[in-house]
Design an enzyme around this catalytic site. Structure first.
Site, PDB file in Angstrom:
ATOM      1  N   GLY A 214      -7.690   2.990  36.668  1.00 24.20           N
ATOM      2  CA  GLY A 214      -6.916   1.758  36.741  1.00 24.20           C
ATOM      3  C   GLY A 214      -6.162   1.394  35.483  1.00 24.20           C
ATOM      4  O   GLY A 214      -5.367   0.444  35.513  1.00 24.20           O
ATOM      5  N   ALA A 215      -6.385   2.112  34.379  1.00 24.93           N
ATOM      6  CA  ALA A 215      -5.591   1.868  33.177  1.00 24.93           C
ATOM      7  C   ALA A 215      -4.452   2.866  33.042  1.00 24.93           C
ATOM      8  O   ALA A 215      -3.694   2.814  32.076  1.00 24.93           O
ATOM      9  CB  ALA A 215      -6.481   1.940  31.930  1.00 24.93           C
TER      10      ALA A 215
ATOM     11  N   ILE B 286      -0.123   4.850  37.647  1.00 26.23           N
ATOM     12  CA  ILE B 286      -0.100   4.153  38.930  1.00 26.23           C
ATOM     13  C   ILE B 286      -1.199   3.098  38.981  1.00 26.23           C
ATOM     14  O   ILE B 286      -0.992   1.978  39.463  1.00 26.23           O
ATOM     15  CB  ILE B 286      -0.239   5.146  40.094  1.00 26.23           C
ATOM     16  CG1 ILE B 286       0.975   6.079  40.155  1.00 26.23           C
ATOM     17  CG2 ILE B 286      -0.377   4.399  41.426  1.00 26.23           C
ATOM     18  CD1 ILE B 286       0.919   7.115  41.267  1.00 26.23           C
ATOM     19  N   GLY B 287      -2.380   3.437  38.480  1.00 24.28           N
ATOM     20  CA  GLY B 287      -3.509   2.521  38.565  1.00 24.28           C
ATOM     21  C   GLY B 287      -3.241   1.169  37.941  1.00 24.28           C
ATOM     22  O   GLY B 287      -3.620   0.130  38.498  1.00 24.28           O
TER      23      GLY B 287
ATOM     24  N   ASP C 198     -16.409   8.193  33.089  1.00 29.97           N
ATOM     25  CA  ASP C 198     -15.867   9.309  33.854  1.00 29.97           C
ATOM     26  C   ASP C 198     -16.247   9.142  35.321  1.00 29.97           C
ATOM     27  O   ASP C 198     -17.384   8.784  35.645  1.00 29.97           O
ATOM     28  CB  ASP C 198     -16.478  10.604  33.299  1.00 29.97           C
ATOM     29  CG  ASP C 198     -15.814  11.861  33.815  1.00 29.97           C
ATOM     30  OD1 ASP C 198     -15.688  12.010  35.044  1.00 29.97           O
ATOM     31  OD2 ASP C 198     -15.452  12.711  32.980  1.00 29.97           O
TER      32      ASP C 198
ATOM     33  N   ALA D   1      -7.250  11.352  39.147  1.00 29.81           N
ATOM     34  CA  ALA D   1      -7.049  12.739  39.572  1.00 29.81           C
ATOM     35  C   ALA D   1      -6.356  13.526  38.477  1.00 29.81           C
ATOM     36  O   ALA D   1      -5.577  12.981  37.693  1.00 29.81           O
ATOM     37  CB  ALA D   1      -6.223  12.810  40.857  1.00 29.81           C
TER      38      ALA D   1
ATOM     39  N   SER E 115      -1.370  13.027  48.412  1.00 28.30           N
ATOM     40  CA  SER E 115      -0.140  13.636  47.910  1.00 28.30           C
ATOM     41  C   SER E 115       0.572  14.412  49.000  1.00 28.30           C
ATOM     42  O   SER E 115      -0.060  15.046  49.852  1.00 28.30           O
ATOM     43  CB  SER E 115      -0.444  14.578  46.743  1.00 28.30           C
ATOM     44  OG  SER E 115       0.724  15.260  46.324  1.00 28.30           O
TER      45      SER E 115
ATOM     46  N   TYR F 171      -3.919  22.506  42.855  1.00 27.65           N
ATOM     47  CA  TYR F 171      -3.861  21.048  42.934  1.00 27.65           C
ATOM     48  C   TYR F 171      -3.745  20.580  44.376  1.00 27.65           C
ATOM     49  O   TYR F 171      -4.470  19.687  44.827  1.00 27.65           O
ATOM     50  CB  TYR F 171      -2.686  20.524  42.109  1.00 27.65           C
ATOM     51  CG  TYR F 171      -2.379  19.075  42.368  1.00 27.65           C
ATOM     52  CD1 TYR F 171      -3.323  18.086  42.110  1.00 27.65           C
ATOM     53  CD2 TYR F 171      -1.143  18.685  42.891  1.00 27.65           C
ATOM     54  CE1 TYR F 171      -3.049  16.750  42.371  1.00 27.65           C
ATOM     55  CE2 TYR F 171      -0.863  17.357  43.141  1.00 27.65           C
ATOM     56  CZ  TYR F 171      -1.817  16.397  42.878  1.00 27.65           C
ATOM     57  OH  TYR F 171      -1.536  15.082  43.134  1.00 27.65           O
TER      58      TYR F 171
END
Length: 372
Positions: free
Chosen positions: A8-9, A12-13, A55, A77, A119, A179
């Site tokens: 979240g930092a 996008i988050g 983590d 991710a 994705s 990925y």
């Protein structure tokens, strides 16, 4: 609603946290706060909520972050194509093990609502039509063709030129790199968790996300970040192939809004179990067009088309995002030209590390590599 936002930092988050706050929701952020993106280990300015430094693979940290939350928005991710196949254990560890740990702790904590950062790479090449054989799925492009500058996929049956179209969620999946394989595995894990726990999960299959706060000067960043970083250095953006690759560039604020809409939907028990939604602007553009628009908004220099190629890239993949609009009521609000103007003036994140601040210690950015 109180939402745990993993990563979240990050790029996008952090936008998701801001959008949630504007909608009246509270966020708890789980993030490793890597020094490469946060010198001194300090988080960015985030509206309200609590930050847990840890983590996403650490069960104790995840359990701590889950205390008292109603839903989870999983952004953490490692992304991009990586440098070589030797990166595979890192991708699987960050993306799939991290997701498995998160889901296991959600099951134990009784948290039953999840939105996952998916994705478009799970599709491989996009949708194509052959004038003779209808809808076809071309295989990987041959290096000899790419070396000769023949970049367009051909019909696998007759070799004819193909017309690219929009990919819907019911298209067959065909992950073509590590990925992409891990992103599809994340969806399978989320679907299995939803069935086992009577949970609800939505995967938002992001197309090419761009906007303020993208990481700069990193081999794991997205094509928009590559071009913007070059412009900041006074260099011309280098466009691979002939620049004709079609993509759907979607502004990060619109992606954050899609996450908020999806979180509110799962809280209302929609969908019943698991669903995936394409998340794109609905306005396909070529990479060459994007480079030109960004360079023009920045004031130059003009892009250079190099003819270079990468074997892991696909030629065209663009979204049909009608399902997200019709079923959940989301609408993208940032037009392409306005978004590029905004991005041209926006600051970038970090100063050269290939890793970013998400909920894992070896995480990449939230978008894909040049030409991807």
């Amino acid at each position: 609603m109180r939402v745990l936002v993993t990563g979240g930092a990050g790029f996008i988050g952090s936008h998701v946290v801001t959008t949630l706050a504007a909608a009246g929701h509270e966020s708890v952020v789980l993030d490793a706060l890597l020094p490469s993106a946060h010198p001194g280990g300090t988080p960015p300015e985030l509206p309200g909520g609590r930050v847990v430094v840890g983590d996403v693979r650490d069960r104790e940290a995840v359990a701590d972050a889950l205390a008292g939350v109603d839903a989870v928005c999983h952004q953490a991710a490692m992304v991009g194509l990586g440098k070589e196949f030797a990166d595979a254990p890192l991708y699987v560890g960050c993306n799939d093990l991290g997701t498995a740990v998160l889901l296991a702790e959600m099951a134990a904590a009784g948290v039953r609502d999840l939105v996952l950062a998916g994705s478009m790479v799970v599709y491989g090449e996009g949708r194509y039509a052959c004038p003779r054989h209808g809808t076809v799925r071309p295989g990987p492009r041959a290096e000899a063709d790419l070396r000769a500058g023949d970049f367009e996929p051909r019909c696998p049956d007759c070799g004819a030129e193909l017309t690219p179209g929009l990919v819907a969620e019911d298209a067959p999946v065909d992950p073509r790199n590590v990925y992409a394989s891990t992103k599809l595995a994340q969806e399978h894990l989320a679907a299995a968790w939803a069935r086992a726990t009577d949970g609800r999960a939505v995967s938002l299959r992001y197309h090419n996300v761009y906007g303020p706060g993208m990481p700069r000067d990193t081999p794991y960043a997205g094509v928009a970040s590559f071009f913007r970083s070059a412009l900041a250095r006074g260099e011309a953006p280098r466009v691979y192939e002939d620049g004709g690759q079609r993509r759907d560039f979607v502004h990060v604020r619109d992606v954050a809004a899609a996450n908020t809409v999806a979180l509110e939907a799962v809280r209302q028990r929609r969908p019943a179990s698991f669903a995936a939604y394409n998340t794109g602007s609905g306005e396909p553009h070529t990479i060459g067009e994007m480079a030109a628009a960004l360079a023009g908004a920045y004031g130059g220099p003009d892009p250079v088309v190099t003819g270079e190629y990468r074997l892991g890239d696909v030629r065209h993949v663009t979204a049909d995002s009608r399902a997200l609009r019709e079923e959940l009521g989301w609408r993208p609000r940032v037009p392409f030209a306005d978004g590029m103007e905004d991005f041209a003036a926006a600051p970038l994140r970090g100063s050269g590390s290939p890793l970013r601040d998400t909920g894992s210690r070896r995480e990449g950015t939230a978008v894909t590599l040049p030409g991807a």
